[in-house]
Design a protein around this motif. Sequence first.
Motif, PDB file in Angstrom:
ATOM      1  N   ALA A  58       0.819  -1.210   0.000  1.00 38.34           N
ATOM      2  CA  ALA A  58       0.000   0.000   0.000  1.00 38.34           C
ATOM      3  C   ALA A  58       0.857   1.265   0.000  1.00 38.34           C
ATOM      4  O   ALA A  58       0.335   2.367   0.105  1.00 38.34           O
ATOM      5  CB  ALA A  58      -0.919   0.004   1.222  1.00 38.34           C
ATOM      6  N   ASN A  59       2.150   1.117  -0.133  1.00 36.75           N
ATOM      7  CA  ASN A  59       3.083   2.239  -0.094  1.00 36.75           C
ATOM      8  C   ASN A  59       2.727   3.294  -1.148  1.00 36.75           C
ATOM      9  O   ASN A  59       2.469   2.962  -2.292  1.00 36.75           O
ATOM     10  CB  ASN A  59       4.497   1.716  -0.323  1.00 36.75           C
ATOM     11  N   VAL A  60       2.713   4.539  -0.755  1.00 38.52           N
ATOM     12  CA  VAL A  60       2.398   5.648  -1.656  1.00 38.52           C
ATOM     13  C   VAL A  60       3.442   6.745  -1.519  1.00 38.52           C
ATOM     14  O   VAL A  60       4.132   6.842  -0.522  1.00 38.52           O
ATOM     15  CB  VAL A  60       0.995   6.235  -1.369  1.00 38.52           C
ATOM     16  N   MET A  61       3.530   7.574  -2.547  1.00 38.61           N
ATOM     17  CA  MET A  61       4.415   8.728  -2.481  1.00 38.61           C
ATOM     18  C   MET A  61       3.809   9.777  -1.549  1.00 38.61           C
ATOM     19  O   MET A  61       2.610  10.035  -1.601  1.00 38.61           O
ATOM     20  CB  MET A  61       4.622   9.338  -3.871  1.00 38.61           C
ATOM     21  N   VAL A  62       4.643  10.354  -0.719  1.00 39.18           N
ATOM     22  CA  VAL A  62       4.194  11.353   0.239  1.00 39.18           C
ATOM     23  C   VAL A  62       5.017  12.622   0.048  1.00 39.18           C
ATOM     24  O   VAL A  62       6.241  12.561  -0.035  1.00 39.18           O
ATOM     25  CB  VAL A  62       4.361  10.835   1.688  1.00 39.18           C
ATOM     26  N   ALA A  63       4.353  13.765  -0.014  1.00 34.67           N
ATOM     27  CA  ALA A  63       5.056  15.040  -0.160  1.00 34.67           C
ATOM     28  C   ALA A  63       5.380  15.597   1.219  1.00 34.67           C
ATOM     29  O   ALA A  63       4.546  15.588   2.119  1.00 34.67           O
ATOM     30  CB  ALA A  63       4.191  16.026  -0.926  1.00 34.67           C
ATOM     31  N   ASP A  64       6.595  16.075   1.379  1.00 35.22           N
ATOM     32  CA  ASP A  64       6.994  16.766   2.607  1.00 35.22           C
ATOM     33  C   ASP A  64       6.421  18.172   2.529  1.00 35.22           C
ATOM     34  O   ASP A  64       6.816  18.950   1.653  1.00 35.22           O
ATOM     35  CB  ASP A  64       8.517  16.801   2.713  1.00 35.22           C
ATOM     36  N   PRO A  65       5.489  18.530   3.413  1.00 42.25           N
ATOM     37  CA  PRO A  65       4.849  19.846   3.313  1.00 42.25           C
ATOM     38  C   PRO A  65       5.824  21.009   3.518  1.00 42.25           C
ATOM     39  O   PRO A  65       5.560  22.120   3.079  1.00 42.25           O
ATOM     40  CB  PRO A  65       3.779  19.811   4.408  1.00 42.25           C
ATOM     41  N   ARG A  66       6.958  20.734   4.141  1.00 38.50           N
ATOM     42  CA  ARG A  66       7.931  21.806   4.373  1.00 38.50           C
ATOM     43  C   ARG A  66       8.716  22.143   3.120  1.00 38.50           C
ATOM     44  O   ARG A  66       9.089  23.291   2.899  1.00 38.50           O
ATOM     45  CB  ARG A  66       8.891  21.403   5.496  1.00 38.50           C
ATOM     46  N   THR A  67       8.987  21.108   2.295  1.00 34.99           N
ATOM     47  CA  THR A  67       9.846  21.320   1.126  1.00 34.99           C
ATOM     48  C   THR A  67       9.137  21.040  -0.199  1.00 34.99           C
ATOM     49  O   THR A  67       9.611  21.458  -1.244  1.00 34.99           O
ATOM     50  CB  THR A  67      11.072  20.397   1.213  1.00 34.99           C
ATOM     51  N   GLY A  68       8.038  20.288  -0.154  1.00 37.11           N
ATOM     52  CA  GLY A  68       7.340  19.911  -1.374  1.00 37.11           C
ATOM     53  C   GLY A  68       7.956  18.706  -2.067  1.00 37.11           C
ATOM     54  O   GLY A  68       7.428  18.220  -3.054  1.00 37.11           O
ATOM     55  N   SER A  69       9.086  18.207  -1.546  1.00 39.33           N
ATOM     56  CA  SER A  69       9.732  17.059  -2.189  1.00 39.33           C
ATOM     57  C   SER A  69       8.946  15.783  -1.885  1.00 39.33           C
ATOM     58  O   SER A  69       8.313  15.649  -0.847  1.00 39.33           O
ATOM     59  CB  SER A  69      11.182  16.930  -1.715  1.00 39.33           C
ATOM     60  N   LEU A  70       8.996  14.861  -2.841  1.00 36.38           N
ATOM     61  CA  LEU A  70       8.278  13.594  -2.704  1.00 36.38           C
ATOM     62  C   LEU A  70       9.185  12.520  -2.129  1.00 36.38           C
ATOM     63  O   LEU A  70      10.367  12.435  -2.452  1.00 36.38           O
ATOM     64  CB  LEU A  70       7.746  13.143  -4.064  1.00 36.38           C
ATOM     65  N   HIS A  71       8.599  11.690  -1.280  1.00 37.24           N
ATOM     66  CA  HIS A  71       9.328  10.579  -0.668  1.00 37.24           C
ATOM     67  C   HIS A  71       8.473   9.335  -0.766  1.00 37.24           C
ATOM     68  O   HIS A  71       7.264   9.389  -0.600  1.00 37.24           O
ATOM     69  CB  HIS A  71       9.618  10.859   0.816  1.00 37.24           C
ATOM     70  N   ASN A  72       9.095   8.207  -1.003  1.00 41.58           N
ATOM     71  CA  ASN A  72       8.382   6.945  -1.074  1.00 41.58           C
ATOM     72  C   ASN A  72       8.463   6.249   0.282  1.00 41.58           C
ATOM     73  O   ASN A  72       8.880   5.120   0.405  1.00 41.58           O
ATOM     74  CB  ASN A  72       8.976   6.055  -2.170  1.00 41.58           C
ATOM     75  N   HIS A  73       8.096   6.965   1.347  1.00 38.43           N
ATOM     76  CA  HIS A  73       8.179   6.419   2.702  1.00 38.43           C
ATOM     77  C   HIS A  73       6.823   6.361   3.343  1.00 38.43           C
ATOM     78  O   HIS A  73       6.721   5.993   4.495  1.00 38.43           O
ATOM     79  CB  HIS A  73       9.078   7.295   3.577  1.00 38.43           C
ATOM     80  N   GLY A  74       5.787   6.771   2.642  1.00 37.23           N
ATOM     81  CA  GLY A  74       4.474   6.808   3.272  1.00 37.23           C
ATOM     82  C   GLY A  74       3.779   5.471   3.176  1.00 37.23           C
ATOM     83  O   GLY A  74       4.183   4.599   2.442  1.00 37.23           O
ATOM     84  N   CYS A  75       2.765   5.332   3.935  1.00 35.92           N
ATOM     85  CA  CYS A  75       1.989   4.115   3.870  1.00 35.92           C
ATOM     86  C   CYS A  75       0.534   4.454   4.102  1.00 35.92           C
ATOM     87  O   CYS A  75       0.184   5.068   5.096  1.00 35.92           O
ATOM     88  CB  CYS A  75       2.470   3.121   4.923  1.00 35.92           C
ATOM     89  N   ALA A  76      -0.301   4.081   3.183  1.00 32.42           N
ATOM     90  CA  ALA A  76      -1.733   4.262   3.325  1.00 32.42           C
ATOM     91  C   ALA A  76      -2.366   2.897   3.104  1.00 32.42           C
ATOM     92  O   ALA A  76      -1.992   2.188   2.193  1.00 32.42           O
ATOM     93  CB  ALA A  76      -2.251   5.258   2.309  1.00 32.42           C
ATOM     94  N   VAL A  77      -3.275   2.535   3.953  1.00 30.50           N
ATOM     95  CA  VAL A  77      -3.884   1.228   3.849  1.00 30.50           C
ATOM     96  C   VAL A  77      -5.365   1.388   3.590  1.00 30.50           C
ATOM     97  O   VAL A  77      -6.068   2.061   4.331  1.00 30.50           O
ATOM     98  CB  VAL A  77      -3.667   0.420   5.152  1.00 30.50           C
ATOM     99  N   ASP A  78      -5.829   0.785   2.519  1.00 36.03           N
ATOM    100  CA  ASP A  78      -7.240   0.799   2.202  1.00 36.03           C
ATOM    101  C   ASP A  78      -7.873  -0.435   2.825  1.00 36.03           C
ATOM    102  O   ASP A  78      -7.772  -1.530   2.312  1.00 36.03           O
ATOM    103  CB  ASP A  78      -7.439   0.793   0.681  1.00 36.03           C
ATOM    104  N   LEU A  79      -8.491  -0.224   3.981  1.00 34.71           N
ATOM    105  CA  LEU A  79      -9.122  -1.355   4.677  1.00 34.71           C
ATOM    106  C   LEU A  79     -10.565  -1.427   4.267  1.00 34.71           C
ATOM    107  O   LEU A  79     -11.312  -2.209   4.630  1.00 34.71           O
ATOM    108  CB  LEU A  79      -8.996  -1.184   6.194  1.00 34.71           C
TER     109      LEU A  79
END
Length: 79
Positions: A58-79
Amino acid sequence: MTFAAPGTNIDSTVFAGAISAKSGTSMAAPHVAAAFALLRQQNPKMTVKQMQERLLQANVMVADPRTGSLHNHGCAVDL
C-alpha cells in the motif's frame, strides 16, 4: 520497513488536562501502531509477515509539506 507518520507539532494532553503541541517519535508511534491494529482488526488471521507485506504493497508517495519534495516512505492502507 519505513513509515511516514506525523510526529511534529501534534496536539497532546499534558498535566491538568491541558493541550500542548509536542514532537518526536512518541507522537508518531501511535499512528504506526494504529495502522497495524486496524489491519489486524480487519484480518485477524494474518501473520505479522503478511501484515508487513500488505502495508508495503500500500506504499504511496508522500510530499513533505515543508519542502514539497516527494518521498516513497508513506503508507496508506485501504481497509
